[in-house]
Structure formats: structure tokens, C-alpha cells
Write a protein that holds these residues in place. Structure first.
Motif, PDB file in Angstrom:
ATOM      1  N   PRO A 116       0.835  -1.211   0.000  1.00 14.34           N
ATOM      2  CA  PRO A 116       0.000   0.000   0.000  1.00 14.34           C
ATOM      3  C   PRO A 116       0.868   1.259   0.000  1.00 14.34           C
ATOM      4  O   PRO A 116       1.987   1.244   0.518  1.00 14.34           O
ATOM      5  N   VAL A 119       2.603   2.512   3.170  1.00 10.88           N
ATOM      6  CA  VAL A 119       3.879   1.869   3.555  1.00 10.88           C
ATOM      7  C   VAL A 119       5.029   2.531   2.796  1.00 10.88           C
ATOM      8  O   VAL A 119       6.079   2.834   3.361  1.00 10.88           O
ATOM      9  N   LYS A 124       1.960   3.693   8.214  1.00 10.53           N
ATOM     10  CA  LYS A 124       0.626   4.132   8.613  1.00 10.53           C
ATOM     11  C   LYS A 124       0.660   4.492  10.090  1.00 10.53           C
ATOM     12  O   LYS A 124       1.084   3.678  10.905  1.00 10.53           O
ATOM     13  N   ASP A 127      -5.212   3.892  11.731  1.00 17.69           N
ATOM     14  CA  ASP A 127      -6.009   2.982  10.893  1.00 17.69           C
ATOM     15  C   ASP A 127      -7.282   3.642  10.389  1.00 17.69           C
ATOM     16  O   ASP A 127      -7.818   3.248   9.362  1.00 17.69           O
ATOM     17  N   HIS A 309      -4.217   7.771   2.119  1.00 17.97           N
ATOM     18  CA  HIS A 309      -2.874   7.229   2.382  1.00 17.97           C
ATOM     19  C   HIS A 309      -1.956   8.307   2.958  1.00 17.97           C
ATOM     20  O   HIS A 309      -1.193   8.061   3.891  1.00 17.97           O
ATOM     21  N   SER A 356      -7.029   1.823   3.601  1.00 19.73           N
ATOM     22  CA  SER A 356      -6.908   0.566   2.853  1.00 19.73           C
ATOM     23  C   SER A 356      -5.488   0.003   2.947  1.00 19.73           C
ATOM     24  O   SER A 356      -4.513   0.746   2.880  1.00 19.73           O
ATOM     25  N   ASP A 357      -5.393  -1.313   3.086  1.00 14.24           N
ATOM     26  CA  ASP A 357      -4.084  -1.972   3.088  1.00 14.24           C
ATOM     27  C   ASP A 357      -3.832  -2.708   1.777  1.00 14.24           C
ATOM     28  O   ASP A 357      -2.889  -3.487   1.660  1.00 14.24           O
TER      29      ASP A 357
END
Ligand code: MG
Length: 376
Positions: A116, A119, A124, A127, A309, A356-357
Motif C-alpha cells: 500500500p 507503507v 501508517k 487505521d 494514504h 486501505s491496506d
């Protein structure tokens, strides 16, 4: 690993009901998005903030610099685009074109590396991100006193604990609208106001003083963005925090905004200010000044995903055991492109978005929607 093609698309949708703000009326949604494909078949998507047709031309210009380059070297490519356009484009829509390509490169890199984007940005730090609803624009088809309180209540029912309304119709009318909305939502919901630079300094001070009793979370773009000194003077004349930056470009523009002590909150638009690469630099710069970053976000699920993100990676300013709220802007006005173009696991629940991951920016393009809304 090489870039094979860069394609740009203009998408358009005519609104069922037009709306307006302090500057002009919207009757259409029109956006330029970009698709970057590698020789190996990997794909990344980006979006530019601003006039779609001009951004498309900008993307076409910059594409010629990037074909056959390695897409993983994002900073290197950013620098090529910046240096090749610097003489003509240190601000404005060519920076938006560059931003669209940059966002697509981050998405692409995540898809290639199966990681993602948060990263890739460094990690992150949260969450969930608190979302605030942007809406409460103006309309001529109905009386504002009929629609604004209903719209505000609807956002509360949807679980939002913060929302932003438009001002800029004139001080008296603005105050009447603010009063109606505050009464509709009660004292606990955070309420922001946005003038889209409709006022001069004297008017902005007057509006801020009259709005203070309604507990305003921030006053956005009270004054035209050129007047840094007027912004800093306004800050000393009101207890309401001042926010701006959606018309600012690159770290150099934000440096001026920060150094002139013009704002309490900066609002870079990732798809306009130089992409994720530059937004990250702007966030580092703002940390030197101890100023919060709450991006301006407008457009489709591409822009919203990029903001998600980016915000998940932001440091808390200030850091503490129970950190302050880290907001993402969610435009709630009619926008079929936003609702249909991307397929993702982004979901707003109780006013929060889960980060989102999935690889890249975490969405897939809905090819049917692309076909349906594509102009050129
Ligand atoms: Mg705004």
C-alpha cells in the motif's frame, strides 16, 4: 521496468441540480485522470485538480519526458517534470498535471511492489481517519433556510461529527446561515466555514467576530490567497483558527504561507500542489512551523484514496497520548464520477474512513464508468 504509455482522459457528468459558491456556479463535474502503463503490464492511476482540458494538455506535454523511464524512481521523474516546466509553470495547472502523473506513479509503484502507498510513504500512523462532510453550498432553486438545516442534520444522521459550509454571500446573510446550521446540529458537532476568498480584510474581520459565538472550528480562505500579510493580521483579530492552501502550489508556496504566519492550518491539495511527493515535503515543512496539515480534497475516488494514504502517514501535531483529530475532507455534493469511477474498500462508517491496506492506492478503476463518462 519501463513506462510504456501515459494516457489521459476527461470525464464529465452534467449535474441534476446546479449549485454555487462565492465565486461561480457548478452545473457539470469535469475531471482529468491519467493512466500509466508499464512494459510489464502494471497500471497506475492519478487525477489532477483544476480545469480538466488544460491539465490534459499538460499531461500530454510531460508524458514525452517520461516514456521508457523507470517508474519506481518517482523523485527522479518528479524532478524531470519540474525542471522541464519550471520556466513557465511554478504555479497553476501545469503543477496539477504533474501532480496527476505523480499520484499515478505512487499507485503504480504500490501495485508493482504489492504494497500500500502508506507503507511506501513511510508507514501508517492511524487505521481510521475522521471525515468531515463538505457541503451546504448555495442554490437558487430553493430557499437556503429550507435546505441548509436539513442538509446539516442529514450529515449528523450519517455519523459525521464535523462539517463545512459555504459563506461568502455577504456578512449578514452568512451569519444567518451559520446560525441556522449551528442550531440544527447542536453544540457538539465541529462546524467549519469556507469563503473561497470572497472577502477583503475588513469584511473578513467583521464576519469572524460575528461568527465567533457559533463556535467555528476553522475559517477557510477568508481572503484572496495573494494577501499573506492580511491573513496574518486577521489571525491576530479573531479566536477562530484560519485555514488556507488549496490555491497554493509546491513547497515554495507553502513556505511563504507558513513563514508569513498566515494560517493555523494548511490545506494542500495532493492532486494540485505537486502530488504525493511534494505533499510529503510540504508536511515536513509544516512540522518545522508546528502547523497542522489537513489536505483539501476534491474529485473522484482517486483523489480521496491518495488523501487517505497521505493523511494516515502524517505525524500528530502536537504529539500526545490522546492526539488531536486528523481530518479528511469528503465532498458530499452530487458527483457521479466520485461515486462510480473507483471500486475500493473505502467506506465511511460513523464519520470515519478505514485506511486501505491493498496495494497501491487501494482501488480498481470501474471500466464501465470510465466508458460512460469519458469525453476524450
Ligand atoms: Mg475550500
Amino acid at each position: 521496468m519501463k513506462i510504456k504509455s501515459i494516457e489521459s482522459f476527461i470525464l464529465s457528468d452534467t449535474l441534476k441540480k446546479s449549485f454555487y459558491f462565492s465565486q461561480w456556479e457548478y452545473s457539470e463535474r469535469r475531471i482529468c485522470i491519467v493512466k500509466i502503463t508499464t512494459v510489464s503490464g502494471h497500471v497506475g492511476w492519478g487525477e489532477g485538480y483544476g480545469p480538466a482540458d488544460v491539465i490534459k494538455s499538460g499531461i500530454e506535454l510531460m508524458s514525452s519526458y517520461l516514456i521508457n523511464e523507470n517508474p519506481l524512481q518517482i523523485e527522479t521523474l518528479w524532478n524531470i517534470m519540474y525542471r522541464r516546466t519550471l520556466d513557465f509553470a511554478r504555479r497553476g495547472v501545469l503543477v496539477s498535471a504533474m501532480s496527476a502523473i505523480d499520484v499515478a506513479l505512487w499507485d503504480l509503484k504500490g501495485k508493482i511492489l504489492n504494497l500500500p502507498v502508506h507503507v511506501l510513504l513511510g508507514g501508517k500512523k492511524r487505521d481510521f481517519i475522521e471525515a468531515y462532510a463538505t457541503g451546504m453550498y448555495f442554490t437558487n432553486s430553493e430557499k437556503l433556510s429550507d435546505v441548509l438545516p436539513k442538509e446539516a442534520k442529514r450529515y449528523c444522521e450519517m455519523g459525521f461529527t464535523a462539517m463545512k459550509m459555504k459563506v461568502g454571500l455577504g456578512i449578514q446573510e452568512d451569519i444567518e446561515n451559520i446560525k441556522m446550521v449551528r442550531e440544527a446540529i447542536g453544540p457538539k458537532v465541529n462546524l467549519m466555514i469556507d469563503a473561497n476568498h470572497a472577502y477583503n480584510l475588513r469584511e473578513a474581520i467583521q464576519l469572524a467576530k460575528k461568527a465567533e459565538p457559533y463556535n467555528i472550528y476553522w475559517f477557510e480562505e477568508p481572503i484572496s490567497p495573494e494577501y499573506y500579510d492580511q491573513y496574518s493580521e486577521l489571525r491576530t483579530k479573531t479566536s477562530i483558527p484560519i485555514a488556507a492552501g488549496e490555491c497554493e502550489y509546491l513547497r515554495f508556496g507553502f513556505h511563504k504561507l507558513l513563514d508569513s504566519k498566515s494560517v493555523d492550518i494548511i490545506q494542500p491539495d495532493i492532486c494540485g500542489t505537486g502530488g504525493l511527493t511534494e505533499a510529503k515535503r510540504i508536511a515536513v515543512l509544516s512540522s518545522v512551523y508546528g502547523i497542522e496539515v489537513i489536505p483539501h480534497t476534491w474529485g473522484t475516488g482517486i483523489a480521496i484514496s491518495a488523501a487517505t494514504h497521505f493523511i494516515s502517514n502524517l505525524d500528530d501535531v502536537p504529539g500526545r497520548l490522546k492526539p488531536p483529530c486528523c481530518y479528511i475532507e469528503l465532498d458530499r455534493t452530487e458527483n457521479a464520477l466520485r461515486d462510480e469511477l473507483t471500486i475500493s474498500d473505502i467506506e465511511v462508517k460513523n464519520g470515519k474512513i478505514k485506511v486501505s491496506d491493498k496495494p497501491g492506492l487501494g482501488f480498481e478503476i470501474n471500466e464501465q464508468a470510465l466508458k460512460k463518462y469519458r469525453l476524450k
